[in-house]
Design an enzyme around this catalytic site. Structure first.
Site, short mmCIF file in Angstrom:
data_model
loop_
_atom_site.label_atom_id
_atom_site.label_comp_id
_atom_site.label_asym_id
_atom_site.label_seq_id
_atom_site.Cartn_x
_atom_site.Cartn_y
_atom_site.Cartn_z
N PHE A 150 44.83 34.05 31.94
CA PHE A 150 43.60 33.52 31.97
C PHE A 150 42.79 33.55 33.05
CE2 PHE A 150 46.14 31.43 28.29
CZ PHE A 150 45.45 31.88 27.35
N GLU A 153 38.62 37.03 37.57
CA GLU A 153 38.43 37.72 38.74
C GLU A 153 37.56 37.03 39.56
OE1 GLU A 153 37.58 41.91 38.01
OE2 GLU A 153 39.06 42.10 36.72
N LYS A 205 44.60 34.36 23.68
CA LYS A 205 43.83 35.01 24.35
C LYS A 205 42.58 35.72 23.92
CE LYS A 205 42.70 37.14 28.03
NZ LYS A 205 42.20 36.30 29.50
N GLY A 258 29.91 41.63 31.35
CA GLY A 258 30.47 43.01 31.55
C GLY A 258 31.89 42.63 31.84
N CYS A 261 37.14 42.72 30.29
CA CYS A 261 38.01 42.11 29.51
C CYS A 261 37.01 41.52 28.39
CB CYS A 261 38.17 40.68 30.07
SG CYS A 261 39.56 40.92 31.24
N ARG A 339 33.65 47.57 35.97
CA ARG A 339 33.97 48.00 34.62
C ARG A 339 33.01 47.34 33.81
NH1 ARG A 339 40.52 47.42 34.60
NH2 ARG A 339 39.98 45.60 35.97
#
Ligand code: NAD
Length: 443
Positions: A150, A153, A205, A258, A261, A339
């Site tokens: 979990f 970033e 998740k 974005g 994930c 990404r």
């Protein structure tokens, strides 16, 4: 404990490093030889606050090493994390080819009992597939655990070191005990280690990410309605947030979500539902709202200059010959990950409409160069982007952008026009200073 982490990306590198920090012997393995060479030369291939220092310390203490040798990684450890990517396949489902390839390799190289942990985000039922892939290559015994990650970033080290919760899905008491020992240094309150069956762990998740993506699309939809009504989303957001059932967290309007994930996990869950004969109507709407939200800043810019063209220049392509400064390229602050970043949609639209783009990001320039090549001028400094710019667009809310020198900004720009895609500036103050200001869902 002797641990290997297969896949040394954002999740694998942070997981391996933090587990080494708590005293384990950790090998991080990756098939990308360049990445391994970089790490062995003392460099860190990603930007993540606090990570470099931890890596250096644990490598120096001999607890952390890097290899591209799968056999070495498997044979030297009792616990093996699978942390490779699970990108979306063509139909939106999570592509398991990397996970299952690793599972096969683990089976092929086994030399005794192992606990194999799915750390990657994988659809419900993947642990069974991993089990089959390993068992096809070995007669030795092993257990499979689902332990979704979990971390966020930008605060990944902190999140791993002080997790809100640790989800452990397994059928084996031996594996469960081992996992609890492994995580106990990070979780002072034992009740934050949540034991459950494997399928529920895998689903947790996806449900968590789907909820977070829903919050973002929800507040973005409210912001767009506010804009149409002449209401102010900041006031509305505050008015909502004091209700404890709603809260303030994760309800900030912007230019869409974005990253690696939310977009792929929402898509994968829609696909999972479809395979069950269910329509994931909420999630489909979440995705559609987000897709649209990524274009909103561009549309505001286009509309502003179309208006300006009507008043002066005779131009059917209002952005032709305009220079737009863009602040922020990573999909969110404190990471270099681009990404699915909204900045890519904003910039591609600007370029297609004939604008020149000068952009700055505190750490994502190297990633941006791979995407835009020479089509965008990337600057080392945010003020440099502004020289001669017709407008500034703020796309990512890095802290260093929050309180800039507006007098300097005004002097540098051709016209003082700001499109604030993250509502980080005080619009009234800017208006007083003579800026034309646009925010998301603001009056
Ligand atoms: P990433 O792309 O940064 O890293 C994946 C790594 O796996 C790459 O370095 C790649 O070279 C390596 N790899 C691929 N195939 C391999 C193989 N056969 N053997 C060894 N290494 C191999 O991905 P990531 O962002 O770290 O995500 C990994 C997983 O964790 C995904 O399932 C993702 O959804 C999940 N996750 C990511 C985050 C996040 O914030 N990035 C958070 C929680 C969960």
């Amino acid at each position: 404990m002797k641990i290997s982490v297969i896949g040394t990306g954002y999740v694998g590198l942070v997981t391996g490093t933090c587990l080494a920090e708590s005293g384990n012997d950790v090998i991080c393995m990756d098939i990308d030889q360049k990445k391994i060479d970089l790490l062995n030369a003392g460099n860190v291939p990603i930007y993540e606050p606090g990570l470099e220092e931890l890596i250096t310390r644990n490598v120096d203490h001999g607890r952390l090493s890097f290899t591209s040798d799968m056999s070495l990684a498997v044979k030297s450890s009792d616990i093996i994390f699978i942390a490779v990517g699970t990108p979306p396949g063509e139909d939106g489902s999570a592509d398991l080819k990397y996970v299952l390839a690793v599972a096969g390799e683990i089976g092929r190289n086994m030399n005794g009992y192992k606990v194999v942990i799915d750390k990657s985000t994988v659809p419900v039922g993947t642990a069974d597939k991993v089990k089959v892939a390993i068992a096809a290559k070995t007669k030795l015994s092993f257990d499979v655990v689902s332990n979704p990650e979990f971390l966020k970033e930008g605060s990944a080290v902190d999140d791993f070191m002080k997790p809100d919760r640790v989800v452990i899905g397994t059928e084996s008491a031996k594996a469960r005990n081992l996992m609890q020992d492994l995580y106990s240094p990070f979780v002072r309150k034992g009740d934050r280690i949540l034991d459950m069956d494997i399928r529920s762990a895998e689903m947790t998740k996806y449900a968590a990410n789907a909820m977070l993506a829903t919050k973002i699309s929800f507040i973005n939809e409210m912001a767009n309605i506010c804009a149409g009504l002449g209401a102010d989303i900041d006031s509305v957001r505050r008015g909502m947030g004091y209700d404890k059932r709603i809260g303030f967290e994760f309800l900030f309007p912007g230019v869409g979500y974005g990253g690696s994930c939310f977009p792929k996990d929402v898509q994968a869950l829609i696909r999972t539902a479809k395979d069950l004969g269910l329509e994931a109507n909420i999630l489909k709407a979440v995705e559609a709202v987000n897709k649209r939200q990524k274009t909103i800043l561009f549309e505001m810019i286009l509309q502003h200059f179309a208006q300006a063209s009507k008043q002066g220049r005779k131009n059917s392509a209002p952005l032709e010959g305009r220079t737009i400064a863009v602040w922020g390229l990573s999909f969110k602050p404190r990471t270099d990950d681009m990404r699915e970043a909204p900045s890519v949609v904003v910039i591609n639209n600007l370029l297609r409409a004939g604008a020149t783009v000068k952009a700055h990001d505190p750490v994502a320039t190297h990633e941006a160069r791979k995407i835009f090549k020479s089509r965008v001028t990337l600057m080392d400094n945010n003020y440099e982007t502004l020289k001669g710019a017709d407008a500034l667009a703020v796309v990512t809310e890095w802290n260093e952008f929050r309180a800039p020198d507006f007098k300097r900004i005004k002097k540098l720009m051709k016209k003082p026009v700001i499109f604030d895609g993250r509502n980080i500036f005080h619009q009234e103050e800017l208006k007083k200073m003579g800026f034309t200001y646009y925010g998301i869902g603001r009056r």
